[in-house]
Motif scaffolding. Structure first.
Motif: not given
Length: 250
Positions: A52-59, A63-72, A79-84
């Motif tokens: 699994s891939a867990w991501v904390a992002s403020v971008v 930019r998040e979609e770039e990262l998510a596409a590469f994880v796929r 990719a699991q993007f955590v929100r507060s």
């Protein structure tokens, strides 16, 4: 193995955690320079058995979609993007709109609370300077967002014709423009923290413990008195979140 990714305004840091729950440092790089995907290929080329891939992002979402596409592409995972949240990991968010608190701040608070439950102030000196308070019960008491000393210096230099900060140093009584700019930026950041910390206690009481982290911590530490240096609190908080959530479906 769980992959943990902290995407800040300037740098991407990552680590991993396996069955023993111990955080294994990975790497760090400036993601604003060059190709994000090219950097990730270099950083994660040897990784195997990522569950699994867990991501904390403020971008940005782009930019998040770039990262998510590469994880796929690289791991076949979502990719699991955590929100507060309003409440999680023993911490209660002070924001009326919980999701507006930067997830990096929330996860760092959760890691600090897991480390020791007490009244404490967490200072993160990054692209911005954030200051957050947490009580012993895990209640977030609010916080500040301040321009970092570096950002203050850059703003002054950019907005004036004859002010330079190059070569400036922290001086008790600055006698050059460069020293005045550097010292002023650090005094401003330290003063914001001191004023906020003082608001948490009654007159005459000891200031709460101060946890200091981030890439700009070294230059700020001499002005903050006794501090506890901390490292990778966001990743530690992300590890707590991933453990609590389990392994999601890809």
């Amino acid at each position: 193995m769980k992959l943990l990714v902290d995407v800040g305004n300037t740098r991407l840091k990552w680590a991993s955690v396996a069955g023993d729950a111990r955080l294994r440092p990975g790497g760090v790089f400036a993601h604003t320079e060059g190709s994000l995907v090219a950097e990730l290929r270099r950083e994660w080329g040897a990784l195997a058995r990522v569950e699994s891939a867990w991501v904390a992002s403020v971008v940005s979402s782009a930019r998040e979609e770039e990262l998510a596409a590469f994880v796929r592409e690289r791991f076949g995972l979502r990719a699991q993007f955590v929100r507060s949240p309003a409440v999680a990991l023993g911490v209660r968010n002070a924001y009326a709109e919980p999701e507006r608190l930067g997830v990096d701040r929330f996860l760092a608070l959760a890691a600090a609370h897991a480390r020791e439950a007490r009244l404490q102030v967490l200072v993160s000196a990054g692209t911005a300077l954030t200051v957050d308070a947490l009580d012993a019960a895990g209640q977030h008491l609010g916080g500040l967002i301040v321009a970092s000393p570096l950002a203050m210096r850059q703003a002054i230099v950019a907005g004036t014709a004859r002010v330079v900060a190059r070569g400036g140093q922290l001086r008790e009584r600055p006698r050059s423009t460069a020293d005045a700019v550097v010292t002023g930026s650090l005094y401003a950041a330290a003063g914001a923290n001191e004023r906020f910390s003082a608001s948490l206690v009654s007159p005459g009481e000891a200031m709460p413990p101060l946890l200091l982290g981030g890439g700009g911590a070294d230059e700020l530490e001499p002005l903050l008195g006794q501090v506890e240096r901390v490292h990778d609190l966001v990743l530690h908080g992300l590890a707590l979140w991933a453990r609590e959530a389990g392994t999601p479906d890809g």
